[in-house]
Design an enzyme around this catalytic site. Structure first.
Site, mmCIF file in Angstrom:
data_model
loop_
_atom_site.group_PDB
_atom_site.id
_atom_site.type_symbol
_atom_site.label_atom_id
_atom_site.label_comp_id
_atom_site.label_asym_id
_atom_site.label_seq_id
_atom_site.Cartn_x
_atom_site.Cartn_y
_atom_site.Cartn_z
ATOM 1 N N ARG A 1 29.252 15.547 15.296
ATOM 2 C CA ARG A 1 27.826 15.557 14.972
ATOM 3 C C ARG A 1 27.036 15.442 16.265
ATOM 4 N NH1 ARG A 1 23.816 10.944 13.008
ATOM 5 N NH2 ARG A 1 22.045 12.321 12.798
ATOM 6 N N HIS B 1 16.509 14.930 15.953
ATOM 7 C CA HIS B 1 16.898 13.543 16.234
ATOM 8 C C HIS B 1 15.863 12.970 17.221
ATOM 9 C CE1 HIS B 1 20.558 10.667 16.137
ATOM 10 N NE2 HIS B 1 19.604 10.021 16.793
ATOM 11 N N GLU C 1 17.325 9.783 10.438
ATOM 12 C CA GLU C 1 16.648 8.503 10.207
ATOM 13 C C GLU C 1 15.119 8.571 10.220
ATOM 14 O OE1 GLU C 1 18.210 5.602 12.954
ATOM 15 O OE2 GLU C 1 20.177 5.632 12.011
ATOM 16 N N ASN D 1 23.739 6.492 7.782
ATOM 17 C CA ASN D 1 23.905 5.772 9.043
ATOM 18 C C ASN D 1 23.854 4.297 8.705
ATOM 19 O OD1 ASN D 1 23.637 8.327 10.094
ATOM 20 N ND2 ASN D 1 21.849 7.894 11.356
ATOM 21 N N TYR E 1 24.624 0.318 9.987
ATOM 22 C CA TYR E 1 24.947 -0.638 11.048
ATOM 23 C C TYR E 1 25.050 -2.073 10.553
ATOM 24 C CZ TYR E 1 24.471 3.151 14.338
ATOM 25 O OH TYR E 1 24.685 4.325 15.002
ATOM 26 N N GLU F 1 26.765 7.881 10.928
ATOM 27 C CA GLU F 1 26.772 6.982 12.086
ATOM 28 C C GLU F 1 27.274 5.624 11.634
ATOM 29 O OE1 GLU F 1 23.188 6.375 14.415
ATOM 30 O OE2 GLU F 1 22.682 8.509 14.300
HETATM 31 C C1 FCB Z 1 20.570 4.905 15.300
HETATM 32 C C2 FCB Z 1 20.188 6.209 15.982
HETATM 33 C C3 FCB Z 1 21.127 6.607 17.091
HETATM 34 C C4 FCB Z 1 21.565 5.412 17.904
HETATM 35 C C5 FCB Z 1 22.077 4.292 17.013
HETATM 36 C C6 FCB Z 1 22.561 3.092 17.767
HETATM 37 O O1 FCB Z 1 19.435 4.354 14.705
HETATM 38 O O2 FCB Z 1 20.177 7.259 15.042
HETATM 39 O O3 FCB Z 1 20.483 7.572 17.867
HETATM 40 O O4 FCB Z 1 20.580 5.015 18.765
HETATM 41 O O5 FCB Z 1 21.062 3.906 16.136
#
Ligand code: FCB
Length: 445
Positions: A78, A122, A167, A293, A295, A354
């Site tokens: 990607r 992006h 995002e 995505n 985290y 992500e």
């Molecule tokens: C996300 C972004 C990516 C990167 C990660 C850590 O929010 O999409 O570009 O910065 O965080």
């Protein structure tokens, strides 16, 4: 922890990057300036005054980087296409030299047996469009559809699936509400027209993609929201935050309507941005897969001061990444189950577009990153066991890169360490580990 995960046979293994974070070469081959070039030049905007002007110099070193991907045995890669390389001002004729870079990249990936998964936007909006309002201007959505047509006319014969936006939540809130990211506006809730115009851009581009027989994805940053306590006030705050972070950016696409915004205290028409017919334009083209995505989860409490209808609070007693983000892998399982409960049959297959862990500068030991990815793959496998259709996993990131407002040095997300002075790439322990995970799962296919 064992490195075997109960994932489907067709599961796709990948890694992710984004144009402004790795390419450099910001003035080459006719590329126009983006909002990020402008923002980085603003004193104090980015840590240590860094910018993406050189970053990983991937524009010149993509062959070496594809060799690293091949070494991992990736199924998919990607990356994002820089709109200002393709249309230097965001409008009008294509810049052939800029588009030619992605043509070479796609061919080299295919040659290496890796499926390209491009993101069309992006965050690096052409500055020319920002000058006429950026995402606050409805016309930007139409310009995005034109750009999508130009890019897919050239690459659509070799690239089957496309991500429209990365995002829109983070871009709206960091870029337009809080001013932490480009374009650095501080509009608070009045930033929300930028959210609607991005969703409209997604819908218009999705129609362009489907007309060409191409698959459409959207990469949303979603979080598992948890109230700090069982009190009704915390529950209401958590609900308001969930609406802003998750539902606002997913309901219109999957359900064809915006969520109830009363808890946020913003007008139903998002300050006049939503016009009749818009939600159909966003929803009707459909989504072939939802890019997720992920985290960390978010803990939310009732506000302690006037202003926002929620406070975000830390989750103590769990590890935290270099960014300070809490590491709670089971929240990924929870989030996927919530999405299924919320959307039912309207939830398309999911791909993790992500997921990864920032550490500080050191190349080794790299164990926290391995633990992070491993635990999230287990969490994913648990969701799959519950019947969620998850198609692939793209870890963030292949390389250390320009981490937006945090600059080049602080947040190291790469499976591969990058020395930004020499441009030397050094695979970390997580690189060898991920390679072995991929090989082992491929062996069982
Ligand atoms: C996300 C972004 C990516 C990167 C990660 C850590 O929010 O999409 O570009 O910065 O965080």
């Amino acid at each position: 922890m064992p490195d075997r995960y109960d994932l489907p046979a067709h599961f796709r293994w990948g890694a992710a990057t984004a144009a402004y974070q790795i390419e450099g070469a910001v003035e080459e081959d006719g590329r126009g300036p983006s909002v990020w070039d402008t923002f980085c030049a603003r004193p104090g905007a980015v840590r240590d005054g860094h910018s993406g002007a050189v970053a990983c110099d991937h524009y010149h070193r993509y062959t070496e980087d594809i060799a690293l991907m091949r070494g991992l045995g990736l199924d998919g890669y990607r990356f994002s296409i820089a709109w200002p390389r393709v249309q230097p001002t965001g409008r009008g004729a294509v810049n052939p030299a800029g588009l030619a870079f992605y043509d070479r990249l796609v061919d080299a990936l295919l040659e290496a047996g890796i499926t390209p998964l491009p993101t069309l936007f992006h965050w690096d909006l052409p500055q020319g469009l920002e000058d006429t309002g950026g995402w606050l201007d409805r016309d930007t959505a139409h310009r995005f559809a034109d750009y999508t047509a130009l890019v897919t006319d050239r690459l659509g014969d070799r690239v089957p699936a496309w991500i429209t936006l990365n995002e829109p939540f983070v871009h709206t809130v960091y870029g337009y509400a809080l001013g932490i990211h480009a374009p650095g506006r501080t509009l608070m809730f009045e930033a929300l027209p930028a959210a609607h115009h991005q969703l409209l851009a997604h819908g218009l581009a999705a129609t362009v993609l489907h007309d060409r027989g191409l698959e459409v994805m959207l990469a949303n940053n979603l979080t598992a929201v948890e109230p700090a306590t069982a009190s009704p006030a915390d529950a209401a705050a958590a609900d308001a935050y969930d609406t802003l972070h998750n539902r606002l950016f997913t309901d219109p696409v999957l359900l064809g309507r915006y969520p109830d915004l009363t808890g946020l205290g913003v007008p139903d028409d998002l300050y006049g941005a939503i016009r009749p017919g818009d939600t159909e334009l966003i929803h009707t083209p459909g989504l072939d897969a939802l890019g997720l995505n992920f985290y960390n989860p978010t803990r939310v409490a009732a506000p302690t001061a006037p202003g926002l209808p929620f406070d975000l609070v830390d989750i103590p007693d769990v590890p935290h990444t270099a960014f300070g983000w809490p590491v709670v892998p089971e929240a990924l399982t929870r989030l996927l189950l919530t999405l299924r409960d919320r959307y039912g049959k309207a939830l398309p297959p999911v791909t993790i577009t992500e997921n990864g862990c920032s550490l500080t500068e050191t190349t080794d030991p790299d164990q926290p990153r391995i633990d992070f990815i491993s635990a999230h793959l287990h969490a994913l496998a648990r969701a799959v066991a519950e019947g969620i259709d998850v198609r692939g996993y793209y870890t963030w990131s292949l390389l250390d890169n320009f981490e937006w407002a945090e600059g080049l040095h602080r947040q190291r997300f790469g499976l591969v360490h990058v020395d930004f002075t020499t441009q030397r790439r050094t695979p970390r322990a997580s690189y060898a580990w991920y390679r072995d995970v991929i090989a082992r799962h491929r062996g069982t296919r």
